[in-house]
Design a protein around this motif. Structure first.
Motif, mmCIF file in Angstrom:
data_model
loop_
_atom_site.group_PDB
_atom_site.id
_atom_site.type_symbol
_atom_site.label_atom_id
_atom_site.label_comp_id
_atom_site.label_asym_id
_atom_site.label_seq_id
_atom_site.Cartn_x
_atom_site.Cartn_y
_atom_site.Cartn_z
ATOM 1 N N GLY A 102 0.849 -1.177 0.000
ATOM 2 C CA GLY A 102 0.000 0.000 0.000
ATOM 3 C C GLY A 102 0.888 1.231 0.000
ATOM 4 O O GLY A 102 1.994 1.222 -0.526
ATOM 5 N N GLY A 103 0.420 2.285 0.614
ATOM 6 C CA GLY A 103 1.219 3.508 0.668
ATOM 7 C C GLY A 103 2.449 3.342 1.533
ATOM 8 O O GLY A 103 2.396 2.718 2.592
ATOM 9 N N MET A 104 3.568 3.878 1.080
ATOM 10 C CA MET A 104 4.817 3.840 1.837
ATOM 11 C C MET A 104 5.387 5.247 1.930
ATOM 12 O O MET A 104 5.129 6.089 1.069
ATOM 13 C CB MET A 104 5.842 2.927 1.154
ATOM 14 C CG MET A 104 5.494 1.468 1.183
ATOM 15 S SD MET A 104 6.788 0.469 0.377
ATOM 16 C CE MET A 104 6.498 0.903 -1.349
ATOM 17 N N ARG A 105 6.189 5.475 2.940
ATOM 18 C CA ARG A 105 6.799 6.791 3.121
ATOM 19 C C ARG A 105 8.076 6.895 2.283
ATOM 20 O O ARG A 105 9.195 6.903 2.789
ATOM 21 C CB ARG A 105 7.054 7.063 4.604
ATOM 22 C CG ARG A 105 5.760 7.173 5.378
ATOM 23 C CD ARG A 105 5.929 7.599 6.817
ATOM 24 N NE ARG A 105 4.683 7.383 7.549
ATOM 25 C CZ ARG A 105 4.513 7.631 8.832
ATOM 26 N NH1 ARG A 105 5.524 8.131 9.553
ATOM 27 N NH2 ARG A 105 3.344 7.401 9.414
ATOM 28 N N THR A 106 7.852 6.929 0.979
ATOM 29 C CA THR A 106 8.920 7.163 0.013
ATOM 30 C C THR A 106 8.560 8.444 -0.729
ATOM 31 O O THR A 106 7.700 9.205 -0.293
ATOM 32 C CB THR A 106 9.031 5.989 -0.971
ATOM 33 O OG1 THR A 106 7.813 5.904 -1.740
ATOM 34 C CG2 THR A 106 9.227 4.666 -0.235
ATOM 35 N N ASN A 107 9.187 8.669 -1.861
ATOM 36 C CA ASN A 107 8.864 9.864 -2.638
ATOM 37 C C ASN A 107 7.804 9.604 -3.708
ATOM 38 O O ASN A 107 7.560 10.461 -4.553
ATOM 39 C CB ASN A 107 10.133 10.425 -3.305
ATOM 40 C CG ASN A 107 10.781 9.414 -4.245
ATOM 41 O OD1 ASN A 107 10.449 8.229 -4.242
ATOM 42 N ND2 ASN A 107 11.726 9.880 -5.057
ATOM 43 N N TRP A 108 7.161 8.416 -3.677
ATOM 44 C CA TRP A 108 6.194 8.079 -4.719
ATOM 45 C C TRP A 108 5.042 9.081 -4.759
ATOM 46 O O TRP A 108 4.655 9.580 -5.824
ATOM 47 C CB TRP A 108 5.639 6.670 -4.521
ATOM 48 C CG TRP A 108 4.784 6.209 -5.672
ATOM 49 C CD1 TRP A 108 5.188 5.478 -6.741
ATOM 50 C CD2 TRP A 108 3.393 6.470 -5.882
ATOM 51 N NE1 TRP A 108 4.138 5.265 -7.602
ATOM 52 C CE2 TRP A 108 3.025 5.869 -7.103
ATOM 53 C CE3 TRP A 108 2.419 7.151 -5.163
ATOM 54 C CZ2 TRP A 108 1.728 5.915 -7.614
ATOM 55 C CZ3 TRP A 108 1.124 7.226 -5.670
ATOM 56 C CH2 TRP A 108 0.790 6.604 -6.883
ATOM 57 N N PRO A 142 3.906 -17.284 -2.599
ATOM 58 C CA PRO A 142 2.663 -17.110 -3.350
ATOM 59 C C PRO A 142 2.937 -16.219 -4.555
ATOM 60 O O PRO A 142 3.926 -15.479 -4.577
ATOM 61 C CB PRO A 142 1.761 -16.391 -2.334
ATOM 62 C CG PRO A 142 2.721 -15.559 -1.536
ATOM 63 C CD PRO A 142 3.982 -16.389 -1.426
ATOM 64 N N PRO A 143 2.089 -16.226 -5.567
ATOM 65 C CA PRO A 143 2.327 -15.332 -6.711
ATOM 66 C C PRO A 143 2.117 -13.864 -6.366
ATOM 67 O O PRO A 143 2.679 -12.994 -7.022
ATOM 68 C CB PRO A 143 1.318 -15.816 -7.758
ATOM 69 C CG PRO A 143 0.277 -16.546 -6.989
ATOM 70 C CD PRO A 143 0.960 -17.131 -5.807
ATOM 71 N N HIS A 144 1.302 -13.592 -5.341
ATOM 72 C CA HIS A 144 1.029 -12.218 -4.914
ATOM 73 C C HIS A 144 1.195 -12.118 -3.405
ATOM 74 O O HIS A 144 0.828 -13.037 -2.673
ATOM 75 C CB HIS A 144 -0.411 -11.798 -5.241
ATOM 76 C CG HIS A 144 -0.776 -11.869 -6.677
ATOM 77 N ND1 HIS A 144 -0.715 -10.785 -7.519
ATOM 78 C CD2 HIS A 144 -1.235 -12.904 -7.432
ATOM 79 C CE1 HIS A 144 -1.123 -11.142 -8.723
ATOM 80 N NE2 HIS A 144 -1.427 -12.427 -8.696
ATOM 81 N N LEU A 145 1.710 -10.990 -2.937
ATOM 82 C CA LEU A 145 1.802 -10.744 -1.502
ATOM 83 C C LEU A 145 1.482 -9.277 -1.223
ATOM 84 O O LEU A 145 2.247 -8.384 -1.589
ATOM 85 C CB LEU A 145 3.199 -11.078 -0.967
ATOM 86 C CG LEU A 145 3.424 -10.799 0.528
ATOM 87 C CD1 LEU A 145 2.486 -11.662 1.385
ATOM 88 C CD2 LEU A 145 4.879 -11.015 0.916
ATOM 89 N N LEU A 146 0.342 -9.035 -0.591
ATOM 90 C CA LEU A 146 -0.021 -7.686 -0.174
ATOM 91 C C LEU A 146 0.789 -7.300 1.055
ATOM 92 O O LEU A 146 1.024 -8.126 1.947
ATOM 93 C CB LEU A 146 -1.513 -7.618 0.157
ATOM 94 C CG LEU A 146 -2.472 -7.769 -1.022
ATOM 95 C CD1 LEU A 146 -3.863 -8.146 -0.516
ATOM 96 C CD2 LEU A 146 -2.534 -6.487 -1.829
ATOM 97 N N LEU A 147 1.212 -6.046 1.129
ATOM 98 C CA LEU A 147 1.939 -5.547 2.294
ATOM 99 C C LEU A 147 1.280 -4.256 2.777
ATOM 100 O O LEU A 147 1.067 -3.331 1.992
ATOM 101 C CB LEU A 147 3.405 -5.272 1.954
ATOM 102 C CG LEU A 147 4.278 -6.480 1.615
ATOM 103 C CD1 LEU A 147 5.705 -6.030 1.315
ATOM 104 C CD2 LEU A 147 4.277 -7.499 2.750
ATOM 105 N N GLY A 148 0.969 -4.216 4.063
ATOM 106 C CA GLY A 148 0.392 -3.020 4.665
ATOM 107 C C GLY A 148 -1.078 -3.203 4.998
ATOM 108 O O GLY A 148 -1.835 -3.810 4.237
#
Length: 289
Positions: A179-185, A239-245
């Motif tokens: 999800g959202g991360m504290r980067t410059n994205w 797994p083929p997908h891994l959600l983080l956050g």
């Protein structure tokens, strides 16, 4: 045993955080960026443990050269992290064809180019991990992110297919979907927003207002994400997908609930197009087998 990594987009954001975590862990790294001068501090600190090369992920020949550079420098390549990417917020109607294509080229074809370059190496080794940094945006739709999320959906499908194809010779492939991360994205995404047409204020305008309040307060900690990436590179049960956050998991569950309800509500229409007398069990048994 020390592993060799190649990380795209190593200059800043999550890519830089993963690069630093890999080097602190004692592994070897090929760090890449469009401007390799941005990586000089890594070289100064870690010396021969890190090798630096310029890479534009949209250039297939450059992807081939970067992978060959990794093999020539360290003798093998164990982990590819496809991290390079960006998003711009704008209504689709106000996104130029050039801007749309540029996001697809970087966020999707960049992944394809590096995977194509590395697959013969990892197949020959009979081992390796390809970790594609995607987004929860590869599972949901968000107004204003038509190009970015189209690419991330494509990354998810590509990852699933590649994971099945590569499993027979020991190569693991996964799409990590934060999800959202504290980067410059978020700052980059907001920085290109045009003057939004009034008809898109209820949809895209609402997202820009959300980003304005959210940037700098995202749930995701890039350092913790980097530690998950390190762990994934040592696992064989991916797994083929891994959600983080927590935010990614929440948005995904909300979206899936809506989709499941729609599928149930429209089931009669969905099945109405079958030939009369079709025996679905034959198809189902073949797919399960």
């Amino acid at each position: 045993m020390s592993r060799t990594w190649l990380i795209t987009g190593s200059a800043n954001g999550l890519g830089r955080t993963i690069a630093e975590a890999v080097l602190r862990h004692g592994d070897r790294l090929v760090a890449t960026a469009r401007n390799p001068q941005q990586l000089s501090a890594l070289k100064e600190q870690y010396g021969d443990q890190v090798a630096i090369t310029a890479l534009d992920v949209t250039d297939a020949a450059a992807a081939d050269a970067a992978v060959q550079f990794a093999v020539d420098t360290f003798g093998r390549l164990d982990v590819l992290v496809n991290n390079a990417g960006y998003g711009n917020v704008a209504p689709f109607e106000q996104t130029t064809p050039e801007a749309f294509k540029a996001q697809i080229d970087t966020n999707f074809y960049g992944v394809v180019n590096l995977a194509r370059a590395v697959m013969p190496v990892m197949r020959g080794q009979r081992s390796g991990h390809i970790i594609n940094i995607s987004s929860v945006g590869g599972r949901i739709g968000t107004p204003g992110l038509s190009a970015y999320q189209s690419a991330k959906w494509a990354v998810g499908g590509f990852t699933e297919v590649l994971a099945m194809e590569a499993a027979a010779f020991g190569v693991k492939v996964i799409a990590v979907e934060p999800g959202g991360m504290r980067t410059n994205w978020g700052q980059v995404a907001r920085g290109s927003v045009p003057a939004i047409m009034p008809d898109y204020e209820p949809s895209v305008g609402a997202i820009t207002n959300l980003l304005k309040a959210y940037v700098g307060k995202e749930f995701g900690d890039p350092g913790k994400v980097a530690q998950v990436i390190l762990d994934l590179a040592s696992r064989t049960d991916l797994p083929p997908h891994l959600l983080l956050g927590s935010d990614a998991l929440h948005m995904y569950k909300q979206t899936e609930a809506v989709r499941s309800k729609a599928a149930a509500d429209w089931e009669t229409v969905s099945t109405s197009t079958d030939f009369e007398g079709s025996d679905f069990s034959v198809f189902a048994n073949r797919m399960e087998g």
